[in-house]
Write a protein that holds these residues in place. Structure first.
Motif, PDB file in Angstrom:
ATOM      1  N   THR A  36       0.829  -1.208   0.000  1.00  0.00           N
ATOM      2  CA  THR A  36       0.000   0.000   0.000  1.00  0.00           C
ATOM      3  C   THR A  36       0.859   1.252   0.000  1.00  0.00           C
ATOM      4  OG1 THR A  36      -1.759  -1.150   1.202  1.00  0.00           O
ATOM      5  CG2 THR A  36      -1.800   1.262   1.238  1.00  0.00           C
ATOM      6  N   ASP A  41      -0.693   0.103  -4.271  1.00  0.00           N
ATOM      7  CA  ASP A  41      -1.780  -0.775  -4.690  1.00  0.00           C
ATOM      8  C   ASP A  41      -2.995  -0.391  -3.860  1.00  0.00           C
ATOM      9  OD1 ASP A  41      -3.315  -2.739  -5.756  1.00  0.00           O
ATOM     10  OD2 ASP A  41      -2.098  -4.422  -5.083  1.00  0.00           O
ATOM     11  N   HIS A  63     -10.137   0.074 -10.462  1.00  0.00           N
ATOM     12  CA  HIS A  63     -11.116  -0.019  -9.383  1.00  0.00           C
ATOM     13  C   HIS A  63     -12.137   1.113  -9.401  1.00  0.00           C
ATOM     14  CE1 HIS A  63      -9.005  -3.318  -7.308  1.00  0.00           C
ATOM     15  NE2 HIS A  63      -7.919  -2.725  -7.740  1.00  0.00           N
ATOM     16  N   ASN A  91     -16.005  -7.772  -1.200  1.00  0.00           N
ATOM     17  CA  ASN A  91     -14.832  -8.265  -1.952  1.00  0.00           C
ATOM     18  C   ASN A  91     -15.179  -9.436  -2.868  1.00  0.00           C
ATOM     19  OD1 ASN A  91     -15.128 -10.242   0.136  1.00  0.00           O
ATOM     20  ND2 ASN A  91     -12.952 -10.749  -0.017  1.00  0.00           N
ATOM     21  N   ALA A  97     -15.764  -6.718  -7.091  1.00  0.00           N
ATOM     22  CA  ALA A  97     -14.318  -6.635  -6.867  1.00  0.00           C
ATOM     23  C   ALA A  97     -13.535  -7.329  -7.983  1.00  0.00           C
ATOM     24  CB  ALA A  97     -13.964  -7.260  -5.519  1.00  0.00           C
ATOM     25  N   ASP A 102      -8.643  -7.997  -2.994  1.00  0.00           N
ATOM     26  CA  ASP A 102      -8.896  -6.562  -3.104  1.00  0.00           C
ATOM     27  C   ASP A 102     -10.212  -6.249  -2.402  1.00  0.00           C
ATOM     28  OD1 ASP A 102      -6.589  -6.195  -4.518  1.00  0.00           O
ATOM     29  OD2 ASP A 102      -7.543  -6.152  -6.480  1.00  0.00           O
ATOM     30  N   TYR A 104     -12.970  -3.896  -0.762  1.00  0.00           N
ATOM     31  CA  TYR A 104     -13.544  -2.552  -0.810  1.00  0.00           C
ATOM     32  C   TYR A 104     -14.238  -2.249   0.512  1.00  0.00           C
ATOM     33  CZ  TYR A 104     -13.127  -2.805  -5.948  1.00  0.00           C
ATOM     34  OH  TYR A 104     -12.671  -2.922  -7.228  1.00  0.00           O
ATOM     35  N   PHE A 122      -9.967   0.856  -1.510  1.00  0.00           N
ATOM     36  CA  PHE A 122      -9.563  -0.544  -1.461  1.00  0.00           C
ATOM     37  C   PHE A 122      -8.071  -0.621  -1.183  1.00  0.00           C
ATOM     38  CE2 PHE A 122      -7.075  -0.725  -5.284  1.00  0.00           C
ATOM     39  CZ  PHE A 122      -6.342  -1.894  -5.174  1.00  0.00           C
ATOM     40  N   HIS A 124      -5.075  -4.153  -1.212  1.00  0.00           N
ATOM     41  CA  HIS A 124      -4.858  -5.594  -1.271  1.00  0.00           C
ATOM     42  C   HIS A 124      -4.464  -6.020   0.140  1.00  0.00           C
ATOM     43  CE1 HIS A 124      -3.521  -9.301  -3.567  1.00  0.00           C
ATOM     44  NE2 HIS A 124      -3.102  -9.535  -2.332  1.00  0.00           N
ATOM     45  N   THR A 332      -5.848 -10.138 -11.624  1.00  0.00           N
ATOM     46  CA  THR A 332      -5.230  -8.817 -11.760  1.00  0.00           C
ATOM     47  C   THR A 332      -3.974  -8.853 -12.609  1.00  0.00           C
ATOM     48  OG1 THR A 332      -4.178  -9.196  -9.610  1.00  0.00           O
ATOM     49  CG2 THR A 332      -6.175  -7.855  -9.649  1.00  0.00           C
TER      50      THR A 332
END
Length: 606
Positions: A36, A41, A63, A91, A97, A102, A104, A122, A124, A332
């Motif tokens: 993050t 991400d 997203h 998710n 999603a 990932d 949300y 969001f 990961h 992804t």
């Protein structure tokens, strides 16, 4: 609709951007995850009361539309049970999603008892309870092996954390303390977005802010439609190939531009796979918008107005619109990124067909995320699960007027980057032997694609003798960073498991060839990094633009001097003859003439 003067309109538009930016800063400050904080991400955006996109933020742009569907799904599912101070978790990939990892968190924003907007974000998460730590499960047979999955659940009710839901989620994951931190960072993010949005409404009044929001969406639609009218009508195609566990699949795209509309038609793509490279309809939609936002709407607010002129056709049961319970944990870096690549390629072809917009065209950037997830006990005895963030480092595609940027990121995430070596070595019990630009990885062309990199790691100070990692790598069998206008694709990925020669005294090899031991190509599954074994990875460069024989020989000579292009590629690919480091013009002209004749003979033989 309330009439708003231009100055107030501009101020509110700017304040909406600031709401998103402050929420992103909050998310990163609270989060303790390198994926993050350093890989970026993440995503934070604002939505209208009906769930339509109002203000798209930076991060992974796939997203923006998926989170809109998440908000709309919550509206449909919960209806009048949506209350002030609530936050919902979603998710499920077959609801909105991209994959289960990932997660949300979407939060309604109420003013004077009325639902006026949504915020959504969001990350990961550290773990989701899948069969493999971290959530990437290349051998999963269905969605049920890919971890906890919710089509929508209220995690905060009227501002109070629902302890029963909280404890249930954390009971299903590895490293619950880290997952808790991921979720708390998103709760904080949504809280800041709500506070800032309400402060804006309190200052200017709901009617004024709402009028600006509606006008922003209408303006974005008008701006994109006007831009499309300036571009030529036509059809452009792209075909992407990807491999999962030694089986090949294709993503086929025909992009049709007619008037002020664009249609992305994926008819002809492979049937859905038994492996997790599939993606759902909403993921495919996000995948095509991820390059469209920055390439066609770089000066337009990213909101629902941009979505309105776009149509997607994705036949059900294909790799780009799989049906439940197909596995999607690798989506992804699988089908979604192939959709990214195909959309980037077709948009680039359309732009290059326009005299006015040709300078805005680009070859495909960083087409092959390799997403290596590692898991095991770290040097302090704790559990570490996470990604090698080099997958976000990318490589820029060439432009129609300049080379691509080496290790230049990627189109679908304008702020992506890789973590420092020290960050990864502090997180996992590994040591880097090298990490550097990779010669010849950029696609050849009049303008060269940006370089990717190569790296190697070995275990270090590991209480269990090492660590394990998950590979769901595509891009080793087929180049995927398409070139443009005669440019060549960027190089492929490569993953090598080096089985150490225990009699070797060289503990610090600085090239793959200097590793002592058996070198085994790998690409799919779970592998150990133990003892003195090593893992070597190289990743693709960006695509080139234009015929390589049109590249200035002096630039090729400089590339060779800088270690960007090898002497062999200078001669065989660019057709440049070097004499003591300088191009021999006459010999180069003769060689290029000969190589062109060889090209034509090869085509005639086909």
């Amino acid at each position: 609709m309330t009439s708003v003067d231009p100055i107030t309109f501009s101020i509110i538009r700017h304040r909406l951007f600031r709401v998103v930016e402050e929420a992103v800063i909050t998310l990163k400050h609270v989060s303790g995850s390198a994926i993050t904080n350093e890989g970026h991400d993440l995503m934070v955006s604002l939505y209208r009361a009906d769930g339509s996109l109002l203000m798209g933020g930076v991060g992974f742009l796939h997203h923006l539309t998926s989170a809109a569907e998440a908000c709309q799904s919550i509206v449909r599912r919960f209806g009048e049970d949506i209350e002030e101070g609530d936050i919902f978790l979603l998710n499920d990939p077959f609801t909105a999603a991209l994959h289960t990892s990932d997660v949300y968190l979407v939060s309604p924003i109420h003013h004077a008892g009325r639902l006026v907007a949504w915020s959504a974000c969001f990350v990961h998460v550290f773990d989701i309870g899948a069969m493999n730590p971290g959530g990437f499960a290349p051998d999963a047979q269905d969605i049920f092996s890919e971890g906890f999955s919710s089509p929508g659940i209220k995690i905060v009710s009227r501002g109070k954390l629902r302890q029963d839901v909280w404890e249930t989620i954390l009971n299903m994951v590895r490293g619950p303390e880290m997952v808790a931190l991921d979720l708390r960072s998103m709760i904080a993010c949504n809280n800041v977005a709500r506070e800032r949005m309400l402060a804006l409404i309190d200052k200017y009044g709901f009617a004024t802010v709402d009028s600006v929001c509606a006008a922003l969406i209408d303006r974005s639609e008008a701006q994109l439609r006007a831009r499309l009218l300036e571009l030529p009508d036509g059809q452009w195609q792209s075909r992407q190939y990807l491999t999962a566990k030694n089986k090949d699949y294709k993503v086929v795209l025909t992009m049709i531009k007619k008037g002020d509309t664009l249609t992305f038609d994926f008819t002809g793509s492979s049937p859905q796979s038994e492996h997790g490279v599939n993606c759902t309809k909403w993921a495919a939609l996000g995948g095509l918008f991820a390059p469209l936002f920055p390439l066609l709407c770089y000066d337009i607010v990213w909101n629902d107005g941009v979505i309105r002129p776009i149509t997607m056709i994705a036949p059900e049961g294909t790799i780009v619109n799989c049906t439940r319970p197909a596995p999607v944990s690798v989506a992804t870096v699988g089908a979604i990124q192939s959709v990214n690549n195909a959309a980037c390629a077709t948009i680039g072809k359309m732009l290059s067909a326009s005299e006015r917009f040709a300078d805005e065209a680009t070859a495909v950037w960083h087409a092959n995320h390799f997403a290596i997830f590692m898991f095991g006990r770290n040097q302090r005895g704790g559990l570490s699960i996470g990604i090698l963030t080099e997958t976000f480092a990318g490589a820029g595609g060439a432009r129609t007027f300049a080379d691509g940027v080496d290790v230049g990121g990627e189109i679908p995430n304008p702020i992506s980057r890789m973590a420092n070596v020290e960050t990864i070595e502090a997180t996992f019990p590994v040591r880097y032997l090298f990490r550097r630009r990779l010669e010849d990885s950029g696609g050849a062309g009049k303008f060269r694609g940006g370089l990717g990199c190569e790296m190697a790691i070995v275990p270090h100070d590991a209480p269990d003798g090492g660590i394990h990692y998950v590979l769901s790598g595509k891009g080793a069998a087929f180049p995927m960073s398409d070139g443009l206008g005669g440019g060549m694709p960027g190089g492929t990925n490569d993953y090598i498991w080096v089985h150490a020669d225990l009699d070797s005294n060289d503990l610090f090899p600085d090239t793959l060839s200097s590793f002592a031991g058996e070198k085994e190509p790998i690409s799919w599954g779970v592998f150990p990094l133990m003892g003195r074994d090593g893992l070597y990875v190289r990743w693709n460069g960006g695509g080139g633009v234009g015929d390589p024989f049109m590249r200035d020989p002096d630039k090729v000579a400089t590339d060779v001097l800088d270690g960007v292009v090898s002497r062999g590629a200078a001669r065989d690919v660019f057709g440049v003859v070097l004499d003591e480091g300088r191009p021999d013009r006459a010999a180069t002209d003769e060689l290029r003439k000969s190589l062109r004749i060889g090209r034509l003979a090869g085509r005639a033989a086909e």
